[in-house]
Design a protein around this motif. Structure first.
Motif, PDB file in Angstrom:
ATOM      1  N   MET A  56      70.911  51.925   6.959  1.00 14.47           N
ATOM      2  CA  MET A  56      69.937  52.217   5.896  1.00 14.47           C
ATOM      3  C   MET A  56      69.185  50.952   5.478  1.00 14.47           C
ATOM      4  N   LYS A  57      69.956  49.856   5.310  1.00 18.11           N
ATOM      5  CA  LYS A  57      69.329  48.600   4.909  1.00 18.11           C
ATOM      6  C   LYS A  57      68.410  48.077   6.007  1.00 18.11           C
ATOM      7  N   ARG A  58      68.826  48.273   7.270  1.00 15.68           N
ATOM      8  CA  ARG A  58      68.004  47.818   8.403  1.00 15.68           C
ATOM      9  C   ARG A  58      66.701  48.616   8.459  1.00 15.68           C
ATOM     10  N   ASN A  59      66.785  49.928   8.237  1.00 12.24           N
ATOM     11  CA  ASN A  59      65.581  50.754   8.231  1.00 12.24           C
ATOM     12  C   ASN A  59      64.633  50.353   7.108  1.00 12.24           C
ATOM     13  N   ARG A  60      65.206  50.021   5.957  1.00 17.25           N
ATOM     14  CA  ARG A  60      64.387  49.597   4.810  1.00 17.25           C
ATOM     15  C   ARG A  60      63.670  48.283   5.111  1.00 17.25           C
ATOM     16  N   THR A  61      64.395  47.346   5.734  1.00 15.55           N
ATOM     17  CA  THR A  61      63.789  46.063   6.101  1.00 15.55           C
ATOM     18  C   THR A  61      62.672  46.246   7.118  1.00 15.55           C
ATOM     19  N   LEU A  62      62.920  47.112   8.123  1.00 13.39           N
ATOM     20  CA  LEU A  62      61.892  47.388   9.123  1.00 13.39           C
ATOM     21  C   LEU A  62      60.665  48.034   8.500  1.00 13.39           C
ATOM     22  N   ARG A  63      60.872  48.919   7.523  1.00 11.09           N
ATOM     23  CA  ARG A  63      59.749  49.576   6.865  1.00 11.09           C
ATOM     24  C   ARG A  63      58.904  48.561   6.086  1.00 11.09           C
ATOM     25  N   ILE A  64      59.581  47.631   5.419  1.00 13.00           N
ATOM     26  CA  ILE A  64      58.863  46.619   4.638  1.00 13.00           C
ATOM     27  C   ILE A  64      58.042  45.709   5.555  1.00 13.00           C
ATOM     28  N   TRP A  65      58.672  45.219   6.627  1.00 16.19           N
ATOM     29  CA  TRP A  65      57.947  44.353   7.557  1.00 16.19           C
ATOM     30  C   TRP A  65      56.827  45.115   8.257  1.00 16.19           C
ATOM     31  N   GLY A  66      57.082  46.391   8.549  1.00 18.62           N
ATOM     32  CA  GLY A  66      56.037  47.217   9.155  1.00 18.62           C
ATOM     33  C   GLY A  66      54.869  47.436   8.210  1.00 18.62           C
ATOM     34  N   GLY A  67      55.167  47.610   6.921  1.00 24.91           N
ATOM     35  CA  GLY A  67      54.114  47.779   5.919  1.00 24.91           C
ATOM     36  C   GLY A  67      53.241  46.545   5.800  1.00 24.91           C
ATOM     37  N   PHE A  68      53.876  45.371   5.755  1.00 22.38           N
ATOM     38  CA  PHE A  68      53.097  44.128   5.668  1.00 22.38           C
ATOM     39  C   PHE A  68      52.301  43.880   6.946  1.00 22.38           C
ATOM     40  N   LEU A  69      52.870  44.242   8.090  1.00 26.28           N
ATOM     41  CA  LEU A  69      52.143  44.086   9.348  1.00 26.28           C
ATOM     42  C   LEU A  69      50.906  44.973   9.364  1.00 26.28           C
ATOM     43  N   LEU A  70      51.043  46.207   8.861  1.00 25.56           N
ATOM     44  CA  LEU A  70      49.902  47.119   8.785  1.00 25.56           C
ATOM     45  C   LEU A  70      48.826  46.576   7.855  1.00 25.56           C
ATOM     46  N   LEU A  71      49.228  46.048   6.700  1.00 25.81           N
ATOM     47  CA  LEU A  71      48.261  45.488   5.755  1.00 25.81           C
ATOM     48  C   LEU A  71      47.531  44.292   6.352  1.00 25.81           C
ATOM     49  N   LEU A  72      48.268  43.432   7.051  1.00 25.22           N
ATOM     50  CA  LEU A  72      47.640  42.262   7.676  1.00 25.22           C
ATOM     51  C   LEU A  72      46.676  42.680   8.778  1.00 25.22           C
ATOM     52  N   LEU A  73      47.034  43.716   9.536  1.00 21.66           N
ATOM     53  CA  LEU A  73      46.151  44.221  10.578  1.00 21.66           C
ATOM     54  C   LEU A  73      44.866  44.785   9.977  1.00 21.66           C
ATOM     55  N   LEU A  74      45.007  45.570   8.888  1.00 20.70           N
ATOM     56  CA  LEU A  74      43.832  46.112   8.209  1.00 20.70           C
ATOM     57  C   LEU A  74      42.986  44.999   7.595  1.00 20.70           C
ATOM     58  N   LEU A  75      43.664  43.993   7.036  1.00 18.15           N
ATOM     59  CA  LEU A  75      42.949  42.865   6.449  1.00 18.15           C
ATOM     60  C   LEU A  75      42.116  42.137   7.496  1.00 18.15           C
ATOM     61  N   PHE A  76      42.708  41.842   8.630  1.00 20.46           N
ATOM     62  CA  PHE A  76      41.987  41.162   9.711  1.00 20.46           C
ATOM     63  C   PHE A  76      40.811  42.002  10.189  1.00 20.46           C
ATOM     64  N   THR A  77      41.027  43.314  10.322  1.00 24.07           N
ATOM     65  CA  THR A  77      39.974  44.214  10.796  1.00 24.07           C
ATOM     66  C   THR A  77      38.784  44.224   9.841  1.00 24.07           C
ATOM     67  N   PHE A  78      39.062  44.372   8.536  1.00 24.89           N
ATOM     68  CA  PHE A  78      37.973  44.453   7.567  1.00 24.89           C
ATOM     69  C   PHE A  78      37.294  43.107   7.346  1.00 24.89           C
ATOM     70  N   LEU A  79      38.034  42.008   7.501  1.00 30.81           N
ATOM     71  CA  LEU A  79      37.407  40.692   7.423  1.00 30.81           C
ATOM     72  C   LEU A  79      36.373  40.519   8.531  1.00 30.81           C
ATOM     73  N   ILE A  80      36.772  40.841   9.752  1.00 28.54           N
ATOM     74  CA  ILE A  80      35.851  40.737  10.892  1.00 28.54           C
ATOM     75  C   ILE A  80      34.670  41.686  10.718  1.00 28.54           C
ATOM     76  N   TRP A  81      34.957  42.909  10.286  1.00 31.65           N
ATOM     77  CA  TRP A  81      33.909  43.913  10.118  1.00 31.65           C
ATOM     78  C   TRP A  81      32.905  43.486   9.053  1.00 31.65           C
ATOM     79  N   ASN A  82      33.398  42.919   7.954  1.00 32.13           N
ATOM     80  CA  ASN A  82      32.513  42.473   6.883  1.00 32.13           C
ATOM     81  C   ASN A  82      31.644  41.299   7.313  1.00 32.13           C
ATOM     82  N   ILE A  83      32.165  40.434   8.175  1.00 28.26           N
ATOM     83  CA  ILE A  83      31.365  39.307   8.659  1.00 28.26           C
ATOM     84  C   ILE A  83      30.209  39.799   9.529  1.00 28.26           C
ATOM     85  N   PHE A  84      30.482  40.809  10.358  1.00 29.62           N
ATOM     86  CA  PHE A  84      29.459  41.312  11.277  1.00 29.62           C
ATOM     87  C   PHE A  84      28.457  42.232  10.579  1.00 29.62           C
ATOM     88  N   ALA A  85      28.907  43.002   9.583  1.00 24.51           N
ATOM     89  CA  ALA A  85      28.059  44.020   8.968  1.00 24.51           C
ATOM     90  C   ALA A  85      27.019  43.388   8.064  1.00 24.51           C
TER      91      ALA A  85
END
Length: 337
Positions: A1-30
């Protein structure tokens, strides 16, 4: 249970960082001026591409996207602190009238200074917004002592916001034409016109406030489990509540001073982050709310700039379109639960 919770947290931050990088690049080009990837890359590396192209990226787009990132994070974190204070997820700086109070005092400061031919510095705007935020928060706290139901408190906060907005409109009505032009775009909410000096100021203010919020993570966790539990754990409740109010007001004031009032970010984003991470742990939620608020505002600012180009929509209109349905769903879900 604790391992799944840790994976979910790291997965959440990875998703946010991916979205952040995507929108940063998109905003520079747009934008209205189309630039190739090679041109933008050379500009970022300091190469010689052309004065106009360099000014568009360095002086306009980069400060704007960094402002959206920082101020979006600040507004989301302010909402998280207010929700912690009131033990309710529908509390937020816009709903409780705090942003409107900050807007009113910034308007007064700008009108007074502009009428005397003086420029408005970042420090003056932040100070004026902080005073207005504290005044509105003071009224909300006085009402909260008499009103125990959160729904009534929210209604009272909305009424305070309407009063502050009405006073702001009254002041603008009798202002000089030149002052009205300067106030119009700001009063609707916008990240346009940001300079590097603005970015540096908001980064310092929001960075220090974010660090202080991290230092309160353990008291926040104890307070979430109940006031009695927090008191038994040695948390000085009066000082802790004061700290929450001051930190949330500083964050909200910084946003209003630079970008004007922005709606629903402070309510919707903390709820989205709790749903994404399935956690209420402050050490997780504090950076998640800040990062999530930045991503949300980068996305909304992209829509505001490009959806009806060359006409630009106010950022508050776009955040309301995407944030209000989230709040409605949250309220219905809580009622059903």
């Amino acid at each position: 249970m604790k391992r799944n919770r840790t994976l979910r947290i790291w997965g959440g931050f990875l998703l946010l960082l991916l979205l952040l990088f995507t929108f940063l690049i998109w905003n520079i080009f747009a934008g209205s001026v189309s630039l190739s990837a090679s041109e933008i890359w050379r500009i970022l590396l300091g190469g010689d591409v052309g004065f106009t192209q360099s000014q568009i990226i360095v002086k306009i787009r980069l400060p704007r996207l960094l402002s959206a990132l920082i101020l979006g994070g600040a507004l989301s974190l302010s909402g998280y602190l207010l929700q912690t204070f009131f033990h309710n997820p529908i509390a937020g700086p816009f709903v409780l009238g705090i942003s409107s109070g900050a807007k009113m005092t910034v308007c007064v400061a700008m009108l007074v200074l502009l009428s005397r031919g003086k420029t408005t510095s970042s420090a003056i705007l932040i100070a004026a917004a902080f005073v207005g935020a504290m005044v509105s928060m003071g009224f909300v706290l006085l009402i909260s002592q008499r009103v125990k139901r959160m729904s009534l408190l929210v209604v009272c906060g909305v009424m305070i916001g309407y009063i502050c907005s009405a006073l702001t409109d009254f002041l603008v009505t009798f202002a000089d034409d030149s002052s009205i032009v300067n106030l119009h775009n700001w009063s609707l909410g916008s990240f346009s016109g940001m300079s590097w000096d603005n970015v540096k100021t908001m980064a310092v203010v929001c960075g220090i406030t974010l660090l202080l919020t991290f230092l309160l993570s353990k008291p926040i966790r104890a307070y979430q489990l109940g006031e009695v539990y927090a008191q038994n754990m040695g948390v000085p409740l009066r000082a802790f509540r004061t700290a929450l109010i001051l930190l949330s007001s500083v964050l909200s004031a910084c946003v209003t001073a630079f970008a004007g009032p922005i709606s629903f970010v402070g309510i919707a984003v903390p709820h989205l982050m709790k749903s994404l991470f399935k956690s209420a742990e402050p050490l997780c939620m504090i950076p998640a709310c800040f990062l999530g608020g930045g991503v949300f505002c980068l996305f909304c600012d992209l829509i505001a700039r490009t959806a009806f180009a060359p006409t630009e929509v106010s950022i508050s209109s776009v955040t309301a379109v995407f944030g209000a349905p989230i709040v409605i769903y949250m309220m219905i879900h809580r009622k059903a639960a």
